[in-house]
Scaffold this motif. Sequence first.
Motif, PDB file in Angstrom:
ATOM      1  N   LYS A   1      24.288 -86.361 -96.829  1.00 30.57           N
ATOM      2  CA  LYS A   1      23.871 -85.788 -95.543  1.00 30.57           C
ATOM      3  C   LYS A   1      22.711 -86.588 -94.959  1.00 30.57           C
ATOM      4  O   LYS A   1      22.696 -86.900 -93.764  1.00 30.57           O
ATOM      5  CB  LYS A   1      23.457 -84.328 -95.749  1.00 30.57           C
ATOM      6  CG  LYS A   1      23.105 -83.612 -94.456  1.00 30.57           C
ATOM      7  CD  LYS A   1      22.799 -82.146 -94.745  1.00 30.57           C
ATOM      8  CE  LYS A   1      22.684 -81.335 -93.459  1.00 30.57           C
ATOM      9  NZ  LYS A   1      21.709 -81.860 -92.494  1.00 30.57           N
ATOM     10  N   ARG A   2      21.738 -86.923 -95.825  1.00 27.22           N
ATOM     11  CA  ARG A   2      20.607 -87.705 -95.329  1.00 27.22           C
ATOM     12  C   ARG A   2      21.059 -89.076 -94.842  1.00 27.22           C
ATOM     13  O   ARG A   2      20.584 -89.564 -93.806  1.00 27.22           O
ATOM     14  CB  ARG A   2      19.544 -87.856 -96.427  1.00 27.22           C
ATOM     15  CG  ARG A   2      18.689 -86.600 -96.604  1.00 27.22           C
ATOM     16  CD  ARG A   2      17.561 -86.834 -97.565  1.00 27.22           C
ATOM     17  NE  ARG A   2      18.044 -86.967 -98.937  1.00 27.22           N
ATOM     18  CZ  ARG A   2      18.239 -85.926 -99.742  1.00 27.22           C
ATOM     19  NH1 ARG A   2      17.984 -84.710 -99.349  1.00 27.22           N
ATOM     20  NH2 ARG A   2      18.686 -86.120-100.964  1.00 27.22           N
TER      21      ARG A   2
ATOM     22  N   THR B   1      29.343 -96.454 -91.271  1.00 24.82           N
ATOM     23  CA  THR B   1      29.342 -96.826 -89.848  1.00 24.82           C
ATOM     24  C   THR B   1      29.133 -98.346 -89.768  1.00 24.82           C
ATOM     25  O   THR B   1      28.958 -99.014 -90.791  1.00 24.82           O
ATOM     26  CB  THR B   1      28.168 -96.142 -89.145  1.00 24.82           C
ATOM     27  OG1 THR B   1      26.950 -96.571 -89.783  1.00 24.82           O
ATOM     28  CG2 THR B   1      28.274 -94.626 -89.244  1.00 24.82           C
TER      29      THR B   1
ATOM     30  N   GLN C   1      20.526 -93.936-102.935  1.00 25.44           N
ATOM     31  CA  GLN C   1      21.185 -94.288-101.655  1.00 25.44           C
ATOM     32  C   GLN C   1      21.779 -95.687-101.748  1.00 25.44           C
ATOM     33  O   GLN C   1      22.896 -95.931-101.244  1.00 25.44           O
ATOM     34  CB  GLN C   1      20.164 -94.219-100.510  1.00 25.44           C
ATOM     35  CG  GLN C   1      19.729 -92.796-100.186  1.00 25.44           C
ATOM     36  CD  GLN C   1      18.567 -92.743 -99.196  1.00 25.44           C
ATOM     37  OE1 GLN C   1      17.954 -93.768 -98.873  1.00 25.44           O
ATOM     38  NE2 GLN C   1      18.259 -91.560 -98.713  1.00 25.44           N
TER      39      GLN C   1
ATOM     40  N   ALA D   1      23.983 -89.768 -93.653  1.00 22.76           N
ATOM     41  CA  ALA D   1      24.697 -89.523 -92.381  1.00 22.76           C
ATOM     42  C   ALA D   1      23.684 -89.314 -91.257  1.00 22.76           C
ATOM     43  O   ALA D   1      23.858 -89.818 -90.144  1.00 22.76           O
ATOM     44  CB  ALA D   1      25.608 -88.318 -92.527  1.00 22.76           C
ATOM     45  N   ASP D   2      22.622 -88.573 -91.547  1.00 21.93           N
ATOM     46  CA  ASP D   2      21.601 -88.304 -90.534  1.00 21.93           C
ATOM     47  C   ASP D   2      20.920 -89.581 -90.054  1.00 21.93           C
ATOM     48  O   ASP D   2      20.467 -89.651 -88.912  1.00 21.93           O
ATOM     49  CB  ASP D   2      20.540 -87.333 -91.085  1.00 21.93           C
ATOM     50  CG  ASP D   2      21.083 -85.915 -91.244  1.00 21.93           C
ATOM     51  OD1 ASP D   2      20.462 -85.102 -91.938  1.00 21.93           O
ATOM     52  OD2 ASP D   2      22.170 -85.632 -90.672  1.00 21.93           O
ATOM     53  N   THR D   3      20.824 -90.573 -90.933  1.00 21.85           N
ATOM     54  CA  THR D   3      20.210 -91.833 -90.498  1.00 21.85           C
ATOM     55  C   THR D   3      21.250 -92.781 -89.901  1.00 21.85           C
ATOM     56  O   THR D   3      20.949 -93.931 -89.595  1.00 21.85           O
ATOM     57  CB  THR D   3      19.499 -92.554 -91.656  1.00 21.85           C
ATOM     58  OG1 THR D   3      20.461 -92.840 -92.679  1.00 21.85           O
ATOM     59  CG2 THR D   3      18.401 -91.682 -92.244  1.00 21.85           C
ATOM     60  N   GLY D   4      22.488 -92.318 -89.772  1.00 21.27           N
ATOM     61  CA  GLY D   4      23.494 -93.113 -89.063  1.00 21.27           C
ATOM     62  C   GLY D   4      24.188 -94.170 -89.887  1.00 21.27           C
ATOM     63  O   GLY D   4      24.851 -95.053 -89.340  1.00 21.27           O
TER      64      GLY D   4
ATOM     65  N   THR E   1      29.511 -91.636 -92.153  1.00 21.61           N
ATOM     66  CA  THR E   1      30.028 -90.383 -91.591  1.00 21.61           C
ATOM     67  C   THR E   1      30.765 -89.627 -92.692  1.00 21.61           C
ATOM     68  O   THR E   1      31.302 -90.235 -93.628  1.00 21.61           O
ATOM     69  CB  THR E   1      31.024 -90.636 -90.447  1.00 21.61           C
ATOM     70  OG1 THR E   1      32.111 -91.418 -90.944  1.00 21.61           O
ATOM     71  CG2 THR E   1      30.368 -91.351 -89.281  1.00 21.61           C
ATOM     72  N   ARG E   2      30.801 -88.327 -92.541  1.00 20.79           N
ATOM     73  CA  ARG E   2      31.527 -87.478 -93.473  1.00 20.79           C
ATOM     74  C   ARG E   2      32.540 -86.668 -92.671  1.00 20.79           C
ATOM     75  O   ARG E   2      32.172 -85.992 -91.707  1.00 20.79           O
ATOM     76  CB  ARG E   2      30.559 -86.507 -94.173  1.00 20.79           C
ATOM     77  CG  ARG E   2      29.472 -87.207 -94.971  1.00 20.79           C
ATOM     78  CD  ARG E   2      28.627 -86.221 -95.743  1.00 20.79           C
ATOM     79  NE  ARG E   2      27.889 -85.335 -94.838  1.00 20.79           N
ATOM     80  CZ  ARG E   2      27.340 -84.194 -95.221  1.00 20.79           C
ATOM     81  NH1 ARG E   2      27.466 -83.776 -96.456  1.00 20.79           N
ATOM     82  NH2 ARG E   2      26.676 -83.448 -94.364  1.00 20.79           N
TER      83      ARG E   2
END
Lengths: 159, 159
Positions: free
Chosen positions: A83-84, A108, A49, A86-89, A92-93
């Motif tokens: 995706k993970r 973001t 990450q 993106a899920d934590t903010g 964005t995709r």
Amino acid sequence: MPAGLPDRPVPPEGPTTEALICFNLYAASHAFIRLYSPHLERLGLTYPQLLVLLLLHQKDGQRVGELGAALAMETNTLSPLLKRLADTGLLTRVRSEKDARSVEVRLTTEGQIKAAAAAEVPACIAQEKGMTEDGYRWSLKTLQALRGWIEEAARESER
Amino acid sequence: MPAGLPDRPVPPEGPTTEALICFNLYAASHAFIRLYSPHLERLGLTYPQLLVLLLLHQKDGQRVGELGAALAMETNTLSPLLKRLADTGLLTRVRSEKDARSVEVRLTTEGQIKAAAAAEVPACIAQEKGMTEDGYRWSLKTLQALRGWIEEAARESER
DNA sequence: TGCGATTAGATCGTGTGCGATAAAATTGAG
DNA sequence: CTCAATTTTATCGCACACGATCTAATCGCA
């Protein structure tokens, strides 16, 4: 600049793992990532990450394929990772308007902050652990030559 | 023999991943393992499993801790790995009579056959891909120095 | 213009690798 | 001799990494 395949066999009872370039890369890679782990924990990131954030810090809005090429990762690894994130903010995709097969990845505001902090991690480790310019350059040179050789060997296998 | 921390930061917008020793190790390690994968598939083994068989081929009857030390792996990784190899009938795990905390790991007959085949894999890759002695020695030297430095850095962190 | 080939990204299942935690056994100071 | 400290191995949950496979979109040849 060395050339040639580095995993060379030695005694008749087979090579020791310590004599294998592949194993030494494997062990060194995991050990180095463990050196990062206090910083990774502080940031709430894993090493892959962190790499993604470093890339997007350098150049935001890259496509998944570009990130994959830069990290030498296939999309079966990268898509879930993004995706993970993106899920934590943190990012964005969005499907590209130009080519709907492509997905653009953007940080973001929170992701930009985290990416800026992530970009300082290698320097933190440099400062904490002490470093020499020569050691850095020597190791980087050898690893890049090794990666070049591995890529060449992989291309030969595809013929 | 280089010394010093290799992950050195570069421009103000943060390091590129390509400039990081840690990333180069990471990418090279995965790429090299991918070179092994035709052989791994043929043997029905994963790379860490192959490493275990190589170690036991060299010296059967090692304890889990010895295997872990040789592979730079903690037991939370090694125990499940050995369990899976035991489940496929390649090795057995037995509590030591001398010290019941320790587990001795031995190859089964099938495991010995598979380990002998595994021991030939690095030589197969050497033969297939072409190699030079200089490239091998150079890379190994640099990686061993790097691993030594990483271990030293890790020890400093524990103080 | 149609459509097969190719590209891009995604999902699924499995095996690690690691942080966290637990159980059992041994060691050695008091 | 007792028992706290230490050692050894194991389990759990999560994040990759990869082989396999799938869906959707684009490309370019016929």
